[in-house]
Design a protein around this motif. Structure first.
Motif, short mmCIF file in Angstrom:
data_model
loop_
_atom_site.label_atom_id
_atom_site.label_comp_id
_atom_site.label_asym_id
_atom_site.label_seq_id
_atom_site.Cartn_x
_atom_site.Cartn_y
_atom_site.Cartn_z
N ALA A 1 0.84 -1.21 0.00
CA ALA A 1 0.00 0.00 0.00
C ALA A 1 0.87 1.26 0.00
CB ALA A 1 -0.91 0.00 1.22
N GLU A 2 1.92 1.21 0.81
CA GLU A 2 2.83 2.35 0.91
C GLU A 2 3.50 2.59 -0.45
OE1 GLU A 2 5.67 1.71 4.00
OE2 GLU A 2 6.45 3.76 3.90
N ARG A 3 3.89 1.50 -1.10
CA ARG A 3 4.53 1.61 -2.42
C ARG A 3 3.59 2.28 -3.43
NH1 ARG A 3 9.14 2.60 -3.15
NH2 ARG A 3 8.34 4.00 -4.69
N VAL A 4 2.33 1.82 -3.41
CA VAL A 4 1.34 2.39 -4.34
C VAL A 4 1.17 3.89 -4.08
CG1 VAL A 4 -1.12 2.39 -4.99
CG2 VAL A 4 0.10 0.21 -4.72
N MET A 5 1.09 4.27 -2.81
CA MET A 5 0.91 5.69 -2.46
C MET A 5 2.11 6.51 -2.93
SD MET A 5 -2.03 6.11 -0.76
CE MET A 5 -1.98 7.51 0.36
N LEU A 6 3.31 5.98 -2.74
CA LEU A 6 4.52 6.71 -3.16
C LEU A 6 4.56 6.83 -4.68
CD1 LEU A 6 7.10 5.17 -0.64
CD2 LEU A 6 6.35 7.58 -0.73
N ASP A 7 4.20 5.74 -5.37
CA ASP A 7 4.17 5.81 -6.84
C ASP A 7 3.10 6.79 -7.31
OD1 ASP A 7 6.20 3.98 -6.90
OD2 ASP A 7 4.95 2.25 -7.45
N ALA A 8 1.98 6.81 -6.59
CA ALA A 8 0.90 7.74 -6.96
C ALA A 8 1.35 9.19 -6.78
CB ALA A 8 -0.34 7.47 -6.11
N LEU A 9 2.16 9.43 -5.74
CA LEU A 9 2.72 10.77 -5.54
C LEU A 9 3.60 11.16 -6.72
CD1 LEU A 9 4.10 11.30 -1.93
CD2 LEU A 9 2.49 12.74 -3.16
N GLU A 10 4.39 10.19 -7.17
CA GLU A 10 5.27 10.42 -8.32
C GLU A 10 4.42 10.75 -9.56
OE1 GLU A 10 8.27 11.46 -9.85
OE2 GLU A 10 8.77 10.55 -7.91
N THR A 11 3.31 10.03 -9.72
CA THR A 11 2.39 10.32 -10.83
C THR A 11 1.83 11.74 -10.70
OG1 THR A 11 1.78 7.98 -10.92
CG2 THR A 11 0.30 9.51 -12.02
N ALA A 12 1.44 12.10 -9.47
CA ALA A 12 0.92 13.45 -9.23
C ALA A 12 1.98 14.49 -9.60
CB ALA A 12 0.50 13.60 -7.77
N ALA A 13 3.23 14.19 -9.23
CA ALA A 13 4.32 15.12 -9.54
C ALA A 13 4.45 15.29 -11.05
CB ALA A 13 5.63 14.60 -8.95
N SER A 14 4.24 14.20 -11.80
CA SER A 14 4.37 14.32 -13.26
C SER A 14 3.25 15.20 -13.82
CB SER A 14 4.39 12.94 -13.93
OG SER A 14 3.11 12.35 -13.88
N PHE A 15 2.08 15.20 -13.17
CA PHE A 15 0.99 16.10 -13.61
C PHE A 15 1.42 17.57 -13.41
CE2 PHE A 15 -3.25 13.98 -14.36
CZ PHE A 15 -2.75 12.70 -14.49
N VAL A 16 2.11 17.84 -12.31
CA VAL A 16 2.57 19.21 -12.05
C VAL A 16 3.65 19.57 -13.08
CG1 VAL A 16 3.72 20.75 -10.41
CG2 VAL A 16 2.01 19.09 -9.60
N ARG A 17 4.57 18.62 -13.29
CA ARG A 17 5.65 18.86 -14.25
C ARG A 17 5.09 19.19 -15.64
NH1 ARG A 17 8.19 14.12 -12.67
NH2 ARG A 17 9.12 14.90 -10.76
N GLU A 18 4.02 18.49 -16.02
CA GLU A 18 3.43 18.69 -17.35
C GLU A 18 2.49 19.89 -17.42
OE1 GLU A 18 1.58 14.90 -18.21
OE2 GLU A 18 3.49 13.86 -17.86
N GLY A 19 2.30 20.55 -16.28
CA GLY A 19 1.45 21.73 -16.27
C GLY A 19 -0.04 21.41 -16.19
N LYS A 20 -0.38 20.14 -15.97
CA LYS A 20 -1.80 19.78 -15.86
C LYS A 20 -2.32 20.08 -14.45
CE LYS A 20 -1.48 15.43 -17.54
NZ LYS A 20 -1.93 14.15 -18.14
#
Ligand SMILES: [Zn+2]
Length: 281
Positions: free
Chosen positions: A101-120
């Motif tokens: 579960a912790e791994r999924v949450m951390l990966d999801a944070l990374e996904t969220a970061a990519s949304f910020v990086r892409e300006g979405k």
């Protein structure tokens, strides 16, 4: 009610919309009441049950799409915050065990970061730790996830919107300590659902996003102008009226102006300068 002498911003720093709720109609209600801008924060939507980081990505896309539709249907300035909601960890732990579960949450944070990086998206949130009691190992994992979110926010140069238990001076100090360790400026560390605690001595420098309940903004104003205002509107079709409605921030702001409790100068700071400072736009 006396009309303001010039147009000024009215910003709700924490709103959720739901495709199964009022959605864009709630944003229109906010705009009709005088609102000009908001942070649209993602939430666990019923249509996506998140078990993987990719599922979280789908959920974040729903938020981004809602924001696009609000921009198309209104003249509102819409900022987007995405991130794995802290209550997802206990749920996922029940399904996958804590470690995964912790791994999924951390990966999801990374996904969220990519949304910020892409300006979405423009901020990470809401992330943090559950507002209810969880076993110590889940609490520890939540703190680790929150710290990683802060580290990512620093790296991205964006804000983080924190969801935690009720903020006491002790909680504020602890969160500020975590932000400092992550190198994240406290002006970008937003305490969502904050009580009207504006003094730096009491909130340890975190940026309070004050829930616009009755009397709260007045209390905050008596202490200064370094705060945001929010409804935490959840747009839940099953719980209409369970929280502050979408027009609350504009109505309260205009009422405070009319009664002379809020000056136009202070309104410009709270609804204009502060969101710009915190969210960088
Ligand atoms: Zn929220």
């Amino acid at each position: 009610m006396t009309a303001p002498t010039r147009p000024f911003p009215i910003f709700d720093a924490h709103m959720h919309l739901d495709p199964e709720g009022l959605g864009v109609r709630a944003a229109k209600e906010f705009e009709r009441a005088g609102g000009t801008g908001l942070v649209l924060v993602g939430k666990p939507y019923r249509s996506v049950r998140c078990s993987t980081a990719a599922d979280f990505g789908c959920s974040f896309e729903i938020t981004v799409d809602l924001a696009r539709r609000v921009r198309e249907g209104t003249g509102l300035r819409v900022l987007v915050a995405v991130g794995p909601h802290p209550a997802e960890l206990p749920r996922l732990s029940g399904e996958l065990g804590l470690e995964r579960a912790e791994r999924v949450m951390l990966d999801a944070l990374e996904t969220a970061a990519s949304f910020v990086r892409e300006g979405k998206a423009h901020a990470l949130g809401e992330v943090g730790r559950p507002h209810f009691d969880v076993p110590p190992d889940q609490w520890e994992a939540s703190n680790g996830i929150m710290s990683e979110g802060m580290r990512l926010a620093r790296e991205l140069g964006c804000a983080i919107i924190l969801h935690t238990e009720s903020a006491t001076p002790g909680v504020f100090a602890e969160l500020a300590g975590l932000a400092r360790r992550a190198g994240l400026p406290l002006d970008r560390t937003v305490k969502h659902f904050s009580p009207p605690v504006i003094g730096l001595a009491e909130n340890a420098g975190l940026f309070p996003s004050v829930l616009a309940g009755k009397g709260a903004v007045e209390k905050a104003l008596a202490q200064g102008t370094r705060f945001l205002v929010e409804t935490d509107y959840i747009d839940d079709p099953r719980r209409p009226g369970a929280v502050l409605g979408p027009a609350t921030v504009p109505r309260r702001t205009l009422d405070l102006l009319a009664r002379g409790v809020l000056s136009e100068e202070a309104a410009f700071v709270i609804h204009g300068d502060n969101p710009r400072k915190v969210f960088g736009q």
